[in-house]
Structure formats: C-alpha cells, structure tokens
Design an enzyme around this catalytic site. Structure first.
Site, PDB file in Angstrom:
ATOM      1  N   ASP A  31       0.996  -0.809   0.590  1.00  0.00           N
ATOM      2  CA  ASP A  31      -0.062  -0.113  -0.002  1.00  0.00           C
ATOM      3  C   ASP A  31       0.913   1.795  -0.108  1.00  0.00           C
ATOM      4  O   ASP A  31       0.402   2.321   0.649  1.00  0.00           O
ATOM      5  CB  ASP A  31      -0.774  -0.340   1.106  1.00  0.00           C
ATOM      6  CG  ASP A  31      -1.735  -1.205   1.648  1.00  0.00           C
ATOM      7  OD1 ASP A  31      -1.966  -1.918   0.054  1.00  0.00           O
ATOM      8  OD2 ASP A  31      -1.841  -1.665   2.545  1.00  0.00           O
ATOM      9  N   GLU A 244     -11.334   0.445  -3.629  1.00  0.00           N
ATOM     10  CA  GLU A 244     -10.663   0.631  -2.074  1.00  0.00           C
ATOM     11  C   GLU A 244      -8.982   1.763  -2.428  1.00  0.00           C
ATOM     12  O   GLU A 244      -9.102   1.965  -3.955  1.00  0.00           O
ATOM     13  CB  GLU A 244     -10.046  -0.281  -1.535  1.00  0.00           C
ATOM     14  CG  GLU A 244      -9.095  -1.433  -1.931  1.00  0.00           C
ATOM     15  CD  GLU A 244      -8.772  -2.462  -0.372  1.00  0.00           C
ATOM     16  OE1 GLU A 244      -9.561  -2.691   0.310  1.00  0.00           O
ATOM     17  OE2 GLU A 244      -8.152  -2.828  -1.502  1.00  0.00           O
TER      18      GLU A 244
END
Length: 346
Positions: A31, A244
């Site tokens: 991420d 997301e």
C-alpha cells in the site's frame, strides 16, 4: 491475479518476467504512498506481518501493527528502511490493524494519516506529526472527528489547500456507513449492506482539511465516478467501480482520481476538473498482480511519473505478505494513461 491460480505459478520464472523488483526485501511492505520532500523520495507503506490470522474477506489476516518509512535519494537508488515510525501501542484510540497510510508536509512539519480499528471495532482515521519525514511520529490522542473507513490519501492543491480522500469496501466498512451511521449487524459478513448490482456503486469520500491538518474542515462528501455517458458506475460493474485505495494527482491541469477495483484486481483512473469531482472513468493503469489486493500511489520524480504498487511475488503468493515496487507510467497526448502489465508476457 486471482488467488486460486497461485498454486500454478513458477515464481522463479515470474520474478524474471516482472517489470520491477521489490524495493526492500528484509520486511514485507504494501500500500505505498509516495511523495517527494526536499528532493528526496519518501514512501509510506503498511508493514505486512504474519500474525497467524486465517484468510477471510474481512481482511482479518492483514494484522499490521506499525509503520516504517522507506526513503530513496533517487528513483534508481537503494531504498532505505528508516525503522519504526509509529506503532499501534503509541496510538491511544487505536486497537489494531494499522492499514494503508499516507503522509504530507506543511510548514516544515510532517503528517502521517492512517486508519486503524478503534477499541469498538470501527475503523477510524488518525493523524500523527513529526519534525522529520521518516518520523518518529506522535499520534493525536483521538481519531479525526467524523472519520470512518480506511485508506486516507491527502492531496495538496496548487492553492495550498489539502484534501483527504478515503474509503474501502468489505473489511474497510464503507458499506456500513450508507445511512450516515455505522451498522453493526452481521459483523462477520463483508458484503452486508452492499447495493445491488443494478444500483449505483458505493462511492469514496473527500473532504478539505483544516489548516493544522488535524481535522476535517467540512463534512465529507461523496466522489462521483461516471461512465462515458455521464452516469454513475454501477455496483455490478466491478471491473471499473471503486473498491478501495483512493489516490489523487494532478497532470496538465486535470485531476486524476485513481483507485483499486478490489475483487477484480485492477488499478483504474478517472479524470475531472475539480478536486471534488465528478470524475469520468478513463481506463486502467495496472493489470492484476500476484496476490489478492492491489493498492498504489502516483508520484512525479524528476519530471517523470511513477506508479508505486505492490505484489506478493517475494512471498510466493502469500496474500498478506506483499512487497512494494515502482514502475514508470506514460501519458498519451490526449492525457490518457497507458496500461501497465506487471509481468512481461512470455
């Protein structure tokens, strides 16, 4: 790349076909949120660990508990792990699951924005501050008032305004906030409260930040993602709709909102004229990687643009043990982005 195909992969061959290699290999990172501060690259990833949790669609196996900051002098230089920048034990309001963070700078101070589950099991977003881009960071005693869900990404516009983008489905709990209040029913279901396939998809959120970057300056508002006809993407359009990993960057005066489609594993983008949107779907930036999740950032370095992303090739397909990578992206003359294949075809 779907999880069910992992067992058929020769990872020695796959890693040779990969367009980039892990930036660090002594820990697992994912991420990545990348920024250039004072001429140096700083990457703010989540720190994957094997906590022994079973795989589920709520993301319980993503049990990360701290953050490390990775720095690079240039895009081709060695990536340096600067150690623990913030641990969940030092965040008074947080209990667990320090998921994907972001960071930004203002007036010589550095701000780390991060989601975590509070002691009531609800994801909130917090802020921590440091005098250094690599930390250590000191967390505010409370989460941001009115915050919810996951994946905060903070964008600084040309006028000096800062905006936070956030939201994530399934384990990210965004679907539980459809009425404006958290729905706690069916706690073990990642898909409870999702819209039907023929209904508009759930949307991410954006809000301007206060001058001190510690709070929302306004009530978060939804970000419309439209198709080529100007209609909202539908929930069943899971190869294009938001799941997301919100991110915003600006290129040639246009705002590019990029995100992950989650269960279909694409990184997509949409283009608008305003940091609030609406954004019109533009295409895919990255095709599926090995591992269930896909999460990214886009950063300009020395007049070139780069996609920071992750895959699970180093861990040989273990979904929750990922590694950050980087690859250059190319814009066409019309402003569209060429799609990257993470592995060169045979």
């Amino acid at each position: 790349m779907p999880e069910e195909s992992i067992e058929n992969i020769n990872f020695d061959v796959l890693n040779k076909r990969a367009i980039s290699q892990p930036l660090v290999s002594h820990i697992y990172t994912a991420d990545p949120s990348a920024h250039v501060f004072n001429g140096k690259i700083y990457i703010y990833p989540s720190h994957d660990v094997d906590a022994g949790e079973a795989f589920d669609d709520l993301g319980s196996h993503f049990a990360m508990e701290d953050y490390h900051v990775i720095s690079m002098d240039s895009i081709d230089s060695e990536a340096v792990d600067n150690g623990v920048a913030l641990h969940v034990d030092d965040v008074p309001w947080a209990k667990e699951q320090m998921w994907a963070p972001d960071a930004h700078e203002k007036d010589g101070k550095y701000y780390l924005f991060f989601p975590a589950k509070a002691h009531d099991g609800i994801f909130r977003i917090g802020v921590a501050i440091s005098n250094s881009p690599v930390g250590p960071f000191k967390a505010q005693p409370e989460a941001i008032k009115g915050s919810f869900s996951i994946d905060p990404a903070v964008f600084k516009d040309d006028d000096g305004s800062y905006y936070m983008y956030f939201g994530g489905l399934w384990g990210g709990q965004l679907q539980r906030w459809r009425t404006g209040e958290f729905k706690a029913e069916q706690p073990d279901s990642p898909t409870a409260f999702l819209p039907k396939d023929n209904e508009p998809a759930l949307l991410p959120f954006v809000t301007k930040m206060t001058d001190d970057l510690f709070e929302f300056a306004e009530k978060p508002r939804t970000i419309e993602i439209l198709d080529e006809k100007g209609n909202l993407l539908l929930a069943g359009d899971n190869e294009r709709r938001f799941f997301e990993a919100a991110w915003l960057h600006k290129y040639n005066g246009k705002y590019y909102f990029s995100y992950s489609t989650g269960d279909t594993h694409f990184i997509c983008y949409a283009i608008g004229d305003n940091p609030y949107g609406p954004f019109t779907y533009g295409g895919r930036i990255l095709n599926p990687v090995v591992g269930w999740t896909s999460h990214h950032s886009i950063c300009e370095v020395d007049r070139k643009w780069y996609l920071f992303y992750h895959d699970s090739s180093l861990s040989k397909g273990v979904t929750h043990l990922r590694s950050v990578k980087v690859a250059e992206i190319t814009y066409r003359e019309d402003g569209s982005i060429e799609t990257l294949n993470p592995y060169i075809e045979k």
